[in-house]
Design a protein around this motif. Structure first.
Motif, PDB file in Angstrom:
ATOM      1  N   GLY A   1       0.156  -3.002   4.680  1.00 30.79           N
ATOM      2  CA  GLY A   1      -0.732  -1.854   4.776  1.00 30.79           C
ATOM      3  C   GLY A   1       0.003  -0.527   4.750  1.00 30.79           C
ATOM      4  O   GLY A   1       1.219  -0.449   4.979  1.00 30.79           O
ATOM      5  N   GLN A   2      -0.735   0.515   4.477  1.00 25.65           N
ATOM      6  CA  GLN A   2      -0.162   1.855   4.384  1.00 25.65           C
ATOM      7  C   GLN A   2       0.556   2.246   5.670  1.00 25.65           C
ATOM      8  O   GLN A   2       0.232   1.777   6.754  1.00 25.65           O
ATOM      9  CB  GLN A   2      -1.260   2.867   4.075  1.00 25.65           C
TER      10      GLN A   2
ATOM     11  N   PRO B   1      -2.218  -1.955   8.315  1.00 28.40           N
ATOM     12  CA  PRO B   1      -1.659  -0.600   8.258  1.00 28.40           C
ATOM     13  C   PRO B   1      -0.877  -0.245   9.521  1.00 28.40           C
ATOM     14  O   PRO B   1      -1.252  -0.622  10.630  1.00 28.40           O
ATOM     15  CB  PRO B   1      -2.907   0.279   8.121  1.00 28.40           C
TER      16      PRO B   1
ATOM     17  N   ASP C   1       0.838  -1.201   0.000  1.00 32.58           N
ATOM     18  CA  ASP C   1       0.000   0.000   0.000  1.00 32.58           C
ATOM     19  C   ASP C   1       0.875   1.255   0.000  1.00 32.58           C
ATOM     20  O   ASP C   1       2.110   1.184  -0.057  1.00 32.58           O
ATOM     21  CB  ASP C   1      -0.927  -0.032   1.216  1.00 32.58           C
TER      22      ASP C   1
END
Length: 729
Positions: free
Chosen positions: A230-231, A248, A137
């Motif tokens: 994840g981000q 994330p 991400d």
């Protein structure tokens, strides 16, 4: 699995992630990947000829540049000395810096080998020797990673099987019993409540099949899902990462090996994994931290947990808000709020129901009374084995049993809550003091509830928890303990007086003796059989004081709980008595959540009748239970008062007497809390390490500024206000 080194065609390297017979007709190998990647395929474009030349001039290579797709803006100068295989899709990449905790690196890809990955916007992938089949991400840093890959049969910690897999590769966890008789299958989102139901009701085969069926539904069986980062995640200086799903905000640094894991990290409650860690086949709850050489295999960690300093967690479920350091846990189901910090302590094959603490040298579970490792221990909330205490399995303990230092050579069943268990080595006999915590250690008892409330840092509550030491589970244990004390008093009184008279109701006789002849009963030596699997009975100390203490606890719980509920719901005590059918139900501690047993039976029935079709629906039922908890507990509190007062209805005069008595009890609790801490401050030997009192207060803080003492005073004000404000009629 092919266990030999083979030679592959470079032109096909990075392709054929899903092969026949697992690739559905009419689908390509990217159909699941495209579902996972939220970015539309139309947002990518092919490289221009000039861009390919620039990339090759920067020492980059690919057997098929046609399958390297990018998103504008795209700066070729940010990609250096890297190899690309299979379908590669790269997000926005321009000249900028990504930074985390003062670790700052340029956006781009350098010195890396990328195999069939989707890379989000403004990512930095540097010195990654092998990065394969991951969806990454936005704003992610991957730095100095030896191997990071996903297989086409990745399950990310879940105990399901992918298409074509044999049963022997299924991941299960042997909680509560080393021999595997209480095995559960992990899944993303599993709670201690789920594990408790699954591990406990093993005789209900239909229920066991239902749990297995629900678990199979938690994850798609199709092959071909990619790993995910994840981000805002940062992964650096790691050796091997395989089949790991990272939510994330995940932060991983210096891990040795991570394999088949689900990291339930969120931006609000990130997961951190540190140096020297090796984790295999596990699920890690949000907000949890694992550092400094820990090893965990076939495990589940709840939310806001800590695993530190070389701890070993194997075949175990560690509940929310727990901290484990240095020690070893094997085949356990541990509810929320467990503390175990010492290198030489063991906890094996147990069900620990929360708010527990194990001291150094505590050896719980390595000594079995059978030819196999199939012994177990069950302990209620507040289990505290002291320094160098050793138990022999099987054992069962009521809530808040404190075990003093010693060797306990026989199996034990201690049904007396808030008690002190000790070993009389001279007489080779075990000794129990019921209600010890209430009589002599109120500071620790009150602080126990206080500290677990303060340590609960969860932002999203998935597992409901009760931290009050007086609650329906412990109160029901108190009633049973009172009956046992009465029975033992009567038995020992008859023996001391050489009575041959048949006593039809020894429990009632003992109760009458405790109330009418307390001095005479105090002079008795009271022994109990059936608490230990040995030749000697267990001695029960201070039965008169303990019985009185238990009665105080019942009244305090009943009035405090009932007043709080009636004030909150704006009704009088008399009105509440009229509206409700009052019965003291049996209650269960289900993963830390307290619930009347009839609700659990209803859930089990609905599960077997297919009225509930998913684990998410089960968790919704837990939420419904919690929404009813205050009312259920208030009904239980009123029933407690009825039984303690031996009445079917409370009148105004009785209520006013109760309010006065409970006010005195609460003031005494606050007084004992202060006096206990004051005794520590006034200990002249403790003062010996300080030059003067000012230095002591600078180090320890002043007595009046102690946050727990301040909170105790606030609780007193609140309780007194509630019980005096609630209207009876």
């Amino acid at each position: 699995m092919n266990d030999k080194v083979i030679t592959l065609d470079q032109a096909r390297f990075g392709y054929d992630f899903i092969t026949a017979p697992f690739l559905p007709e009419g689908k390509d190998e990217y159909y699941l990947r495209d579902q996972q990647n939220e970015r539309s395929s139309s947002s990518y474009r092919h490289l221009r000829e000039s861009e390919i030349k620039d990339l090759e001039d920067n020492l980059n290579s690919s057997p098929c540049w046609e399958d390297v797709l990018v998103t504008d803006p795209f700066d070729t100068s940010l990609i250096r000395n890297s190899e690309f295989y299979g379908l590669i899709r790269i997000g926005k990449m321009d000249k900028s810096i990504v930074s985390f905790h003062d670790f700052s690196v340029p956006v781009g890809i350098a010195n890396s080998r990328i195999v069939s990955c989707d890379i989000g916007d403004h990512c930095a992938i540097l010195d990654c020797a092998y990065l394969s089949h991951y969806i990454i991400d936005h704003h992610v840093i991957l730095y100095r990673i030896g191997e990071m890959q996903t297989t086409n049969h990745a399950k990310f910690g879940s105990g399901i099987l992918k298409e074509g897999e044999d049963e022997d590769v299924r991941i299960t966890i042997d909680i509560m019993n080393e021999a595997g008789g209480r095995t559960i299958r992990p899944f993303d989102g599993i709670l201690p409540s789920d594990a408790f139901l699954w591990g406990t009701y093993r005789d209900d085969q239909a229920l066991m099949r239902t749990f297995e069926e629900l678990t199979e539904k938690t994850m798609d069986k199709r092959r071909g899902y990619y790993g995910f980062v994840g981000q805002q995640s940062v992964v650096k200086s790691c050796d091997t990462i395989k089949d790991v799903w990272m939510g994330p905000g995940s932060y991983i640094k210096g891990a040795n090996k991570l394999k088949n894991l689900m990291l339930r990290s969120t931006l609000a409650e990130s997961i951190q994994i540190g140096e020297g860690v090796e984790l295999v086949n596990g699920i890690i709850g949000s907000g949890s931290r694992i550092f400094y050489g820990c090893k965990a295999i076939r495990f589940i960690m709840g939310d806001n947990c800590n695993l530190k300093y070389g701890a070993r967690l194997i075949h175990s479920f560690l509940g929310d808000n727990s901290t484990v350091s240095c020690c070893e846990l094997l085949s356990n189901l541990v509810f929320s709020g467990h503390e175990q910090h010492h290198n030489n302590s063991f906890l094996i094959a147990s069900l620990i129901m929360g708010q527990s603490n194990m001291a150094a040298g505590a050896n719980i579970g390595s000594n079995h009374n059978s030819r196999g490792n199939d012994g177990e221990m069950v302990a209620g909330r507040g289990f505290w084995p002291a320094l160098s205490s050793t138990l022999k399995y099987d054992c069962k303990f009521a809530s808040y049993v404190l075990i003093t230092k010693g060797n306990y050579p026989h199996e034990l069943n201690i049904p007396l809550p808030f008690s002190l268990l000790s070993a009389d080595t001279k007489e080779s006999r075990r000794v129990v003091m019921p209600a010890y915590w209430w009589m002599y250690n109120l500071y620790a008892l009150e602080r126990n509830s206080y500290k677990y409330r303060k340590r609960d840092k969860r932002k999203v509550i998935r597992q409901h928890i009760e931290t009050e030491y007086l609650a329906p589970d412990t109160v029901n244990e108190i009633f049973k303990a009172c009956d046992l004390i009465c029975l033992w008093v009567a038995q020992n009184y008859n023996r001391a007086h050489a009575s041959t008279k048949e006593q039809k109701d020894l429990t009632q006789m003992g109760r009458e003796l405790l109330l009418s002849k307390p001095s005479e009963v105090s002079s008795l030596h009271v022994y109990a059989w059936g608490l230990e699997n040995g030749n000697e009975p267990v001695e029960i100390l201070k039965v008169v004081e303990a019985y009185q203490a238990y009665q105080e606890m019942l009244l305090y719980y009943g009035v405090k709980t009932l007043s709080s509920y009636c004030l909150a719901t704006k009704q009088s005590i008399a009105c509440f008595q009229e509206k409700e059918t009052i019965k003291r139900e049996d209650w269960l501690n289900v993963g830390g959540q307290l619930v009347p047993e009839f609700r659990v039976e209803k859930l089990k029935s609905d599960l077997k009748n297919n009225a509930i079709l998913s684990w998410n629906e089960v968790h919704q039922i837990y939420d419904v239970w919690f929404a009813s908890y205050e009312q259920d507990r208030a009904i239980h509190a009123l029933a407690t008062l009825y039984q303690a007062l031996d009445t079917k209805q409370i009148n105004d005069a009785q209520w006013q007497d109760l309010v006065q008595n409970v006010a005195k009890i609460r003031l005494n609790i606050e007084s004992q809390v202060f006096k206990t801490k004051e005794k520590d401050f006034n200990n002249r030997f403790r003062e010996s390490t300080y030059r003067n009192l000012a230095e002591r207060d600078a180090v320890l803080g002043s007595l009046d500024d102690n946050p727990f003492i301040q909170e105790s005073r606030q609780i007193t004000e609140q309780v007194l206000s509630q019980i005096r404000s609630v209207s009876f009629a």
